[in-house]
Design a protein around this motif. Structure first.
Motif, PDB file in Angstrom:
ATOM      1  N   MET A   1       0.834  -1.191   0.000  1.00 20.42           N
ATOM      2  CA  MET A   1       0.000   0.000   0.000  1.00 20.42           C
ATOM      3  C   MET A   1       0.878   1.254   0.000  1.00 20.42           C
ATOM      4  N   SER A   2       0.453   2.239  -0.734  1.00 15.49           N
ATOM      5  CA  SER A   2       1.210   3.480  -0.765  1.00 15.49           C
ATOM      6  C   SER A   2       0.993   4.244   0.540  1.00 15.49           C
ATOM      7  N   LYS A   3       1.948   5.117   0.843  1.00 15.63           N
ATOM      8  CA  LYS A   3       1.864   5.905   2.077  1.00 15.63           C
ATOM      9  C   LYS A   3       0.673   6.862   2.027  1.00 15.63           C
ATOM     10  N   LEU A   4       0.403   7.414   0.857  1.00 20.00           N
ATOM     11  CA  LEU A   4      -0.737   8.325   0.727  1.00 20.00           C
ATOM     12  C   LEU A   4      -2.043   7.595   0.993  1.00 20.00           C
ATOM     13  N   PHE A   5      -2.155   6.365   0.494  1.00 25.45           N
ATOM     14  CA  PHE A   5      -3.362   5.572   0.717  1.00 25.45           C
ATOM     15  C   PHE A   5      -3.566   5.316   2.212  1.00 25.45           C
ATOM     16  N   MET A   6      -2.493   4.889   2.916  1.00 24.35           N
ATOM     17  CA  MET A   6      -2.621   4.623   4.342  1.00 24.35           C
ATOM     18  C   MET A   6      -2.875   5.899   5.125  1.00 24.35           C
ATOM     19  N   PHE A   7      -2.285   7.015   4.700  1.00 24.19           N
ATOM     20  CA  PHE A   7      -2.565   8.307   5.326  1.00 24.19           C
ATOM     21  C   PHE A   7      -4.057   8.629   5.208  1.00 24.19           C
ATOM     22  N   ALA A   8      -4.624   8.385   4.023  1.00 31.58           N
ATOM     23  CA  ALA A   8      -6.049   8.653   3.801  1.00 31.58           C
ATOM     24  C   ALA A   8      -6.919   7.744   4.660  1.00 31.58           C
ATOM     25  N   VAL A   9      -6.568   6.469   4.752  1.00 30.75           N
ATOM     26  CA  VAL A   9      -7.359   5.523   5.554  1.00 30.75           C
ATOM     27  C   VAL A   9      -7.316   5.909   7.027  1.00 30.75           C
ATOM     28  N   LEU A  10      -6.119   6.188   7.547  1.00 28.05           N
ATOM     29  CA  LEU A  10      -6.006   6.562   8.962  1.00 28.05           C
ATOM     30  C   LEU A  10      -6.663   7.917   9.228  1.00 28.05           C
ATOM     31  N   GLY A  11      -6.575   8.839   8.270  1.00 29.56           N
ATOM     32  CA  GLY A  11      -7.282  10.110   8.403  1.00 29.56           C
ATOM     33  C   GLY A  11      -8.782   9.914   8.434  1.00 29.56           C
ATOM     34  N   TYR A  12      -9.278   9.007   7.587  1.00 28.07           N
ATOM     35  CA  TYR A  12     -10.709   8.697   7.589  1.00 28.07           C
ATOM     36  C   TYR A  12     -11.143   8.183   8.962  1.00 28.07           C
ATOM     37  N   ILE A  13     -10.382   7.249   9.505  1.00 30.23           N
ATOM     38  CA  ILE A  13     -10.728   6.664  10.802  1.00 30.23           C
ATOM     39  C   ILE A  13     -10.622   7.704  11.909  1.00 30.23           C
ATOM     40  N   LEU A  14      -9.580   8.516  11.872  1.00 25.84           N
ATOM     41  CA  LEU A  14      -9.357   9.521  12.902  1.00 25.84           C
ATOM     42  C   LEU A  14     -10.490  10.540  12.950  1.00 25.84           C
ATOM     43  N   PHE A  15     -10.977  10.954  11.789  1.00 26.68           N
ATOM     44  CA  PHE A  15     -12.012  11.992  11.736  1.00 26.68           C
ATOM     45  C   PHE A  15     -13.421  11.418  11.590  1.00 26.68           C
ATOM     46  N   LEU A  16     -13.562  10.119  11.748  1.00 27.40           N
ATOM     47  CA  LEU A  16     -14.881   9.495  11.620  1.00 27.40           C
ATOM     48  C   LEU A  16     -15.918  10.076  12.587  1.00 27.40           C
ATOM     49  N   PRO A  17     -15.548  10.403  13.839  1.00 28.15           N
ATOM     50  CA  PRO A  17     -16.562  10.939  14.761  1.00 28.15           C
ATOM     51  C   PRO A  17     -16.845  12.430  14.599  1.00 28.15           C
ATOM     52  N   VAL A  18     -16.400  13.050  13.514  1.00 31.54           N
ATOM     53  CA  VAL A  18     -16.508  14.507  13.399  1.00 31.54           C
ATOM     54  C   VAL A  18     -17.400  14.896  12.225  1.00 31.54           C
ATOM     55  N   GLN A  19     -18.332  15.808  12.504  1.00 32.28           N
ATOM     56  CA  GLN A  19     -19.164  16.416  11.468  1.00 32.28           C
ATOM     57  C   GLN A  19     -19.291  17.901  11.764  1.00 32.28           C
ATOM     58  N   PHE A  20     -19.494  18.687  10.730  1.00 32.38           N
ATOM     59  CA  PHE A  20     -19.749  20.112  10.895  1.00 32.38           C
ATOM     60  C   PHE A  20     -21.097  20.425  10.263  1.00 32.38           C
ATOM     61  N   ASP A  21     -21.910  21.156  10.998  1.00 31.88           N
ATOM     62  CA  ASP A  21     -23.265  21.479  10.559  1.00 31.88           C
ATOM     63  C   ASP A  21     -23.263  22.835   9.883  1.00 31.88           C
ATOM     64  N   PHE A  22     -23.782  22.874   8.664  1.00 33.77           N
ATOM     65  CA  PHE A  22     -23.906  24.128   7.932  1.00 33.77           C
ATOM     66  C   PHE A  22     -25.373  24.392   7.654  1.00 33.77           C
ATOM     67  N   GLY A  23     -26.016  25.028   8.598  1.00 34.04           N
ATOM     68  CA  GLY A  23     -27.401  25.429   8.404  1.00 34.04           C
ATOM     69  C   GLY A  23     -28.430  24.344   8.649  1.00 34.04           C
ATOM     70  N   GLY A  24     -28.085  23.268   9.288  1.00 34.92           N
ATOM     71  CA  GLY A  24     -29.057  22.252   9.669  1.00 34.92           C
ATOM     72  C   GLY A  24     -29.326  21.211   8.603  1.00 34.92           C
ATOM     73  N   ALA A  25     -29.391  21.592   7.330  1.00 30.88           N
ATOM     74  CA  ALA A  25     -29.715  20.640   6.274  1.00 30.88           C
ATOM     75  C   ALA A  25     -28.467  19.986   5.692  1.00 30.88           C
ATOM     76  N   PHE A  26     -27.329  20.644   5.848  1.00 31.07           N
ATOM     77  CA  PHE A  26     -26.106  20.139   5.230  1.00 31.07           C
ATOM     78  C   PHE A  26     -25.038  19.958   6.291  1.00 31.07           C
ATOM     79  N   ARG A  27     -24.460  18.769   6.330  1.00 30.25           N
ATOM     80  CA  ARG A  27     -23.375  18.479   7.264  1.00 30.25           C
ATOM     81  C   ARG A  27     -22.175  17.966   6.482  1.00 30.25           C
ATOM     82  N   LEU A  28     -21.017  18.457   6.866  1.00 32.24           N
ATOM     83  CA  LEU A  28     -19.784  18.042   6.207  1.00 32.24           C
ATOM     84  C   LEU A  28     -18.987  17.180   7.168  1.00 32.24           C
ATOM     85  N   ALA A  29     -18.588  16.007   6.701  1.00 31.16           N
ATOM     86  CA  ALA A  29     -17.755  15.107   7.491  1.00 31.16           C
ATOM     87  C   ALA A  29     -16.361  15.095   6.875  1.00 31.16           C
TER      88      ALA A  29
END
Length: 195
Positions: A1-29
């Motif tokens: 696996m490339s380092k960028l791929f593993m960086f992306a996977v670990l970043g995905y897992i690390l930020f999994l519990p995080v969302q940002f609410d933009f006006g109630g109807a739209f949330r960005l994870a």
């Protein structure tokens, strides 16, 4: 696996519990951005085998497609909620499954991914509890007097904690013997995902 791929996977897992609410109807994870980075980094190197999919995967796909056709048949169109929250959400879930399956090539890698997830939930929970008990207004941490963490919905936050506790309970035993006649310690046996 490339380092960028593993960086992306670990970043995905690390930020999994995080969302940002933009006006109630739209949330960005932020985890979704890491998912896209993982797909970009994996590119054409993603390999899928028959053993990685079961009849449950195809059954869920059928249910979602069938439900969309029922919605179109009843209303003449598919609602934005059903399209974004259900259909595209399910598609992202399948992409997540594919990315995570590609990343797990050993027990050590699986343990690393689980450890990153648990630590991310732990730190998020420390901040959330601080916000809840101190009365300090940290955006998205408390909703209507209920602890919600960064998942915004208190029920989703409770589900996150249950998932973290379940993973911790299952993995906290360290080197566990799982069969009398099998390998001595299961972390050193072949990883079932890739074997």
């Amino acid at each position: 696996m490339s380092k960028l791929f593993m960086f992306a996977v670990l970043g995905y897992i690390l930020f999994l519990p995080v969302q940002f609410d933009f006006g109630g109807a739209f949330r960005l994870a932020p985890s979704d951005l890491f998912l896209m980075l993982g797909l970009f980094a994996g590119g054409m190197h993603l390999k899928l085998g028959r053993r990685q999919f079961s009849s449950w995967h195809w059954g869920m796909l059928f249910i979602f497609v069938f439900a969309s056709f029922v919605s179109i048949w009843r209303n003449g169109f598919i609602t934005q909620y059903a399209l974004l929250q259900k259909d595209i959400g399910f598609f992202l879930l399948l992409l997540t499954y594919i990315i995570l399956i590609q990343a797990v090539d050993s027990w050590d890698r699986l343990y690393l991914m689980l450890r990153v997830f648990l630590l991310s939930v732990l730190w998020l929970n420390i901040v959330a509890l601080f916000a809840f008990f101190s009365g300090v207004n940290i955006p998205f941490m408390v909703q209507d007097g209920r602890l919600s963490g960064m998942l915004i919905d208190p029920n989703a936050y409770g589900g996150l904690l249950v998932t973290a506790f379940a993973i911790h309970i299952l993995t906290s035993g360290g080197q566990l013997r799982y069969f009398e006649d099998g390998p001595a310690y299961w972390p050193h046996s072949p990883c079932p995902v890739v074997s």
